[in-house]
Design an enzyme around this catalytic site. Structure first.
Site: not given
Ligand code: AMP
Length: 619
Positions: A8, A70, A171, A193
């Site tokens: 992850d 990211k 994810e 999420d």
């Protein structure tokens, strides 16, 4: 046998997991933590630090410490997201000649892929050390909403780190894989999420070991960092009002504010009020200034309500795309640290009309799910199939610069769609196929994945030739496009290998550079680990020595002083062997000091008193 791990690669934290004996398990760091901060720091000495050590030094070295990379990966410099990031990050974000993003650290430019690779390299090393074997392949997770270049850039980061990326998975899909492993019943699950930098929501059908993603939606620029920023802005305004000082230009102060803001935010998930205290935040002619403010949960909720509400539309959109009403969802699974906030939980409850499931550890489920997917591919986990979806629509440019979709977003992959097109001019002998990805109606507003031409179309009036275009997406999301003139049978095709912005040559050269630096990096990482342990012991030993040192005989006092001095030198130096020796000696010194502390009659006395007091209270 080389092992495949699940990673992850989060905006804020990463988690790496592996399947052992058909069960996924999180791989802890040497220090025992189950997640690793996604932070890379460069020291003035040229050392490269990763994870917790890098995070710790961010306060004193903000401009050379990169976090939330990211948010930049696979994006163009001119994109609104990168422009927004420029205002948020203390490090310098610059533009490469080709319009890509670069991060300038100590006069050197790095691509976001390279910096992500540094983090991935650390996770790879952690896994290899833990498993005692080579790790050469990985499943890496990305937000469901990542487009092709962001996915490809993540893949390239893996390659630079020496990992073959067997599959990129979404994810929320990973979270559902982790969540559904022990439960056989058929059901619909919504995965909500909200992490450090991105928000994703997915609707999945789970049944008989098949995980089918029905729809995904989200916001690639909404996460915990935005919440922190709101608190920072409030702190800046309050402090300016109280002291007349504007801290906006003070990078060091800003970094401290950011850390304190995040800490307060997390505390307010449990408490209703907290104190933010930052002594010596700055100084002016009248002397040092301290910041001390109380923040209530209510005030925080007021500051971020609009951010939380921004999660609502994507949830409704995902439901619509899945063709479902909220009450058809059986489980709502919360993922991501920011989803621990009570206001977020309350909002999720309101949207889906049910209590979300908070049983799973939200920081680990995605990594665990990635490991499950690795287990499926390696054959360690049987009877589970993952059917993923395309995050964005695919199609081509047609007359008048319009976008014609062939594959709608949220289609289950692998998939194949065909459509017949014709010419717009008489005797047109060729057509150009511009393959696009996106949701906008105007072709130019979508991302072009590649172009090719079909030539040699037989002369005919406009509208007569029949050109059949076929789009094919395999389970890795790789797109094949072909065009065939149905009258002549002539065909042209391309495999769209989306570009992350780095050329093949650049990637190879970065990989080679990394190899050259591998040994050096390993040494530095080891040194970083040792020095941070030395620093911890040094601090506690100095404190104990100042309180109890007098009670040691002169010779021992001298010995302790010598060891403490050499520990100070080792922290500043760069020798692994010196640091190892010093650490051993510090251990001895700790023992000497613990012994003298325990033999102090006063200490002994007061501990006994405390015990007696406790007993009498409880009795
Ligand atoms: P993730 O990317 O899932 O690791 O999420 C990280 C984000 O969650 C960061 O912005 C953290 O500040 C935030 N976070 C972690 N724990 C909590 C908490 N207890 N309450 C609110 N936010 C949190």
């Amino acid at each position: 046998m080389a092992r495949m791990i699940g990673i992850d690669l989060g905006t804020t934290n990463c988690c790496v997991a592996v399947v052992e004996g058909a069960r996924p398990e999180v791989i802890p760091s040497k220090e025992g933590s189950r997640t690793v901060p996604s932070v890379v720091g460069f020291t003035a000495k040229g050392d490269r630090l990763v994870g917790q050590i890098a995070k710790r030094q961010a306060v004193t070295n903000p401009t050379n410490t990169v976090y939330a990379v990211k948010r930049l990966i696979g994006r163009k410099y001119n994109s609104p997201e990168v422009q927004k990031a420029r205002g948020l990050m203390p490090y310098a974000i610059t533009e490469a000649v080709n319009g890509d993003v670069r991060i300038r650290i100590l006069d050197k430019d790095y691509s976001p892929q390279e910096l992500s690779a540094v983090i991935l390299g650390r996770l790879k090393a952690m896994a290899e050390e833990h498993l005692g074997c080579d790790v050469s392949e990985a499943i890496i997770t990305v937000p469901a909403y990542f487009d092709d270049s962001q996915r490809q850039a993540t893949r390239d980061a893996g390659r630079i780190a020496g990992l073959k990326v067997a599959r990129i998975i979404n994810e929320p899909t990973a979270a559902a894989l982790a969540f559904g492993l022990d439960d056989e019943s058929d059901r619909t699950v919504a995965v909500f999420d909200l992490g450090g930098g991105t928000f994703d929501v997915s609707i999945l059908r789970i049944g008989e070991g098949v995980f089918e993603v029905k729809a995904t939606s989200g916001d690639t620029f909404l996460g915990g960092e935005d919440f922190d920023q709101r608190i920072v802005e409030w702190l800046l305004a309050e402090f300016q009002q109280q002291s007349g000082i504007d801290l906006k230009g003070d990078t060091l102060a800003l970094q401290r504010l950011k850390e304190a803001a995040e800490k307060a935010k997390c505390e307010l998930s449990l408490l209703t009020q907290t104190e933010i205290k930052l002594p010596f935040i700055c100084s002016d002619k009248s002397g040092p200034k301290h910041l001390s403010l109380a923040l209530t949960r209510e005030k925080l909720e007021e500051m971020v309500r609009d951010l939380v509400e921004r999660t609502e539309d994507p949830c409704r959109e995902a439901l619509t795309l899945a063709g479902m009403a909220a009450d058809e969802v059986d489980d709502v699974l919360l993922v991501g640290g920011q989803a621990k906030m009570p206001l977020v939980i309350e909002t999720v409850r309101r949207i889906f009309g049910r209590d979300p499931n908070q049983n799973e550890n939200p920081d680990e489920v995605v990594g665990i799910g990635a490991a499950v997917q690795a287990g499926i591919i390696q054959g360690d986990i049987k009877d589970l199939v993952l059917l993923d979806v395309t995050p964005l629509s695919l199609g081509l440019e047609t007359r008048g610069g319009m976008f014609t979709k062939l594959i709608e977003r949220s289609s289950t992959i692998p998939t194949r769609r065909k459509k017949t097109f014709t010419t717009v001019m008489d005797n047109q002998s060729k057509v150009e196929i511009n393959v696009l990805q996106g949701e906008r109606e105007i072709a130019a507003h979508n991302r072009s994945l590649g172009k090719f031409e079909l030539v040699g179309i037989s002369p005919a009036p406009k509208g007569v030739p029949q050109v059949e275009v076929c789009f094919d997406i395999d389970s890795n999301g790789i797109v094949n496009v072909s065009a065939r003139d149905l009258s002549t049978g002539k065909q042209q095709k391309i495999v769209v290998t989306p570009s992350s912005g780095l050329s093949e040559r650049e990637i190879t050269s970065i990989i080679e550079d990394a190899k050259v630096n591998e040994e050096e990096d390993r040494k530095k990482a080891e040194l970083g680990r040792l020095t941070s342990r030395i620093e911890g012991l040094l601090e506690s030993n100095i404190k104990t020595f100042s309180e109890f040192g007098e009670m040691l005989d002169k010779e021992k006092q001298e010995y302790v002083r010598t060891v403490l001095d050499s520990a100070r030198r080792a922290v500043a130096g760069n020798s692994v062997s010196e640091a190892t020796q010093v650490l051993e000696k510090l251990g001895e010194v700790s023992q000497i000091l613990t012994d003298v502390m325990l033999y102090d009659p006063n200490t002994f006395q007061s501990e006994t008193d405390a015990e007696v007091d406790q007993e009498s209270e409880s009795g």
